[in-house]
Design an enzyme around this catalytic site. Sequence first.
Site, PDB file in Angstrom:
ATOM      1  N   LYS A  13      -9.748  -1.066 -10.923  1.00  0.00           N
ATOM      2  CA  LYS A  13      -9.368  -2.175 -11.818  1.00  0.00           C
ATOM      3  C   LYS A  13      -9.971  -3.498 -11.344  1.00  0.00           C
ATOM      4  O   LYS A  13     -10.555  -4.248 -12.124  1.00  0.00           O
ATOM      5  CB  LYS A  13      -7.830  -2.305 -11.902  1.00  0.00           C
ATOM      6  CG  LYS A  13      -7.122  -1.034 -12.320  1.00  0.00           C
ATOM      7  CD  LYS A  13      -5.611  -1.191 -12.363  1.00  0.00           C
ATOM      8  CE  LYS A  13      -4.957  -1.468 -11.020  1.00  0.00           C
ATOM      9  NZ  LYS A  13      -5.049  -0.358 -10.043  1.00  0.00           N
ATOM     10  N   ARG A  88       3.767  -3.847 -14.077  1.00  0.00           N
ATOM     11  CA  ARG A  88       3.834  -2.597 -13.317  1.00  0.00           C
ATOM     12  C   ARG A  88       5.177  -1.912 -13.495  1.00  0.00           C
ATOM     13  O   ARG A  88       5.401  -0.858 -12.910  1.00  0.00           O
ATOM     14  CB  ARG A  88       3.674  -2.940 -11.826  1.00  0.00           C
ATOM     15  CG  ARG A  88       2.353  -2.535 -11.221  1.00  0.00           C
ATOM     16  CD  ARG A  88       2.412  -2.979  -9.780  1.00  0.00           C
ATOM     17  NE  ARG A  88       1.470  -2.325  -8.947  1.00  0.00           N
ATOM     18  CZ  ARG A  88       0.294  -2.847  -8.603  1.00  0.00           C
ATOM     19  NH1 ARG A  88      -0.102  -3.988  -9.116  1.00  0.00           N
ATOM     20  NH2 ARG A  88      -0.478  -2.211  -7.766  1.00  0.00           N
ATOM     21  N   ARG A 122     -12.054   2.077   1.255  1.00  0.00           N
ATOM     22  CA  ARG A 122     -12.222   0.665   0.858  1.00  0.00           C
ATOM     23  C   ARG A 122     -12.198  -0.248   2.090  1.00  0.00           C
ATOM     24  O   ARG A 122     -11.402  -0.079   3.008  1.00  0.00           O
ATOM     25  CB  ARG A 122     -11.097   0.247  -0.090  1.00  0.00           C
ATOM     26  CG  ARG A 122     -11.167  -1.243  -0.447  1.00  0.00           C
ATOM     27  CD  ARG A 122     -10.320  -1.604  -1.623  1.00  0.00           C
ATOM     28  NE  ARG A 122      -8.924  -1.232  -1.472  1.00  0.00           N
ATOM     29  CZ  ARG A 122      -8.029  -1.335  -2.456  1.00  0.00           C
ATOM     30  NH1 ARG A 122      -8.387  -1.783  -3.641  1.00  0.00           N
ATOM     31  NH2 ARG A 122      -6.780  -0.979  -2.260  1.00  0.00           N
ATOM     32  N   ARG A 155      -7.334  -2.773   4.380  1.00  0.00           N
ATOM     33  CA  ARG A 155      -6.021  -3.285   3.980  1.00  0.00           C
ATOM     34  C   ARG A 155      -4.924  -2.427   4.601  1.00  0.00           C
ATOM     35  O   ARG A 155      -5.058  -1.222   4.693  1.00  0.00           O
ATOM     36  CB  ARG A 155      -5.892  -3.252   2.440  1.00  0.00           C
ATOM     37  CG  ARG A 155      -6.374  -4.512   1.759  1.00  0.00           C
ATOM     38  CD  ARG A 155      -6.491  -4.393   0.257  1.00  0.00           C
ATOM     39  NE  ARG A 155      -5.361  -3.823  -0.457  1.00  0.00           N
ATOM     40  CZ  ARG A 155      -5.261  -3.774  -1.796  1.00  0.00           C
ATOM     41  NH1 ARG A 155      -6.211  -4.301  -2.537  1.00  0.00           N
ATOM     42  NH2 ARG A 155      -4.233  -3.237  -2.381  1.00  0.00           N
ATOM     43  N   ARG A 166       2.305   4.357  -2.320  1.00  0.00           N
ATOM     44  CA  ARG A 166       1.838   3.651  -3.524  1.00  0.00           C
ATOM     45  C   ARG A 166       1.666   4.609  -4.692  1.00  0.00           C
ATOM     46  O   ARG A 166       1.966   4.262  -5.835  1.00  0.00           O
ATOM     47  CB  ARG A 166       0.513   2.926  -3.236  1.00  0.00           C
ATOM     48  CG  ARG A 166       0.712   1.689  -2.377  1.00  0.00           C
ATOM     49  CD  ARG A 166      -0.584   1.256  -1.759  1.00  0.00           C
ATOM     50  NE  ARG A 166      -1.497   0.645  -2.698  1.00  0.00           N
ATOM     51  CZ  ARG A 166      -2.809   0.530  -2.492  1.00  0.00           C
ATOM     52  NH1 ARG A 166      -3.359   1.026  -1.400  1.00  0.00           N
ATOM     53  NH2 ARG A 166      -3.561  -0.081  -3.376  1.00  0.00           N
TER      54      ARG A 166
END
Length: 209
Positions: A13, A88, A122, A155, A166
């Site tokens: 996203k 969300r 990532r 992260r 998550r």
Amino acid sequence: MNLVFLGPPGAGKGTIASEAKSTFDIPHISTGDLFRSNIKGGTELGKQVQAILASGDLVPDSVTIAMVEQRLGEADAQKGFILDGFPRTIAQADALEGMRKVDAVINFVLDREQIVARLSGRRVCKSTGRTYHVLYNPPKVEGIDDETGEALIQREDDKPEAILNRLNVYEAQTEPLIAYYRAKNLLIDIDASPSPEVVLASLVKALGK
Ligand code: AP5
């Protein structure tokens, strides 16, 4: 144009929004980025949400809704916006209805195996938020940001335990928004598995731009 980007963590996203904002000339508003910038700046809000973000849980609706309402009130958001990571929960979606009309909700579709591969690889530049991937979008020099020369970090919430949490939080609290927006005829499914260029092109085509 008022757009919502919906989809599991790691679906791309943010990557697509950072390109689409110039294509559509509207700001990219990421609630995750807003929280991270408060954490970095050491604000009261940042202190309140730091542990929540690290674990992968959701920040309480009241706090998130107030932050988004304030951001959508800023001058640049009057011509349109890409909301990335908000709403969300159903409560957040109901609150958004009272703030602004939504033109389309883009649902980024990606299977679990690819989600985990994207999140675990990532790497980000802490000061600019620029995002890389060790395999799919590596920096020119391993572990170093192309522009600032700073060391890239992983992260906290991209570590294995937080990724699992998550995904569970997404399935329990955010996935119901797919039916919510489909019922309102606003949902557009996009296959998020090809390269970012291909995903962006599908988005532009789907929006008829
Ligand atoms: P947030 O930052 O919004 O996290 P997220 O939704 O989990 O999304 P991500 O940023 O992880 O993924 P993305 O889909 O943007 O993927 P990206 O483009 O980076 O939120 C973080 C936290 O803040 C939440 O857990 C929560 O605590 C809190 N929060 C935020 N909003 C909230 C809300 N509304 N209510 C309550 N709490 C909230 O891509 C991922 C990787 O894949 C990158 O390495 C990228 O290079 C790579 N990649 C991207 N696209 C492709 C592609 N097409 N092909 C190959 N690789 C790709």
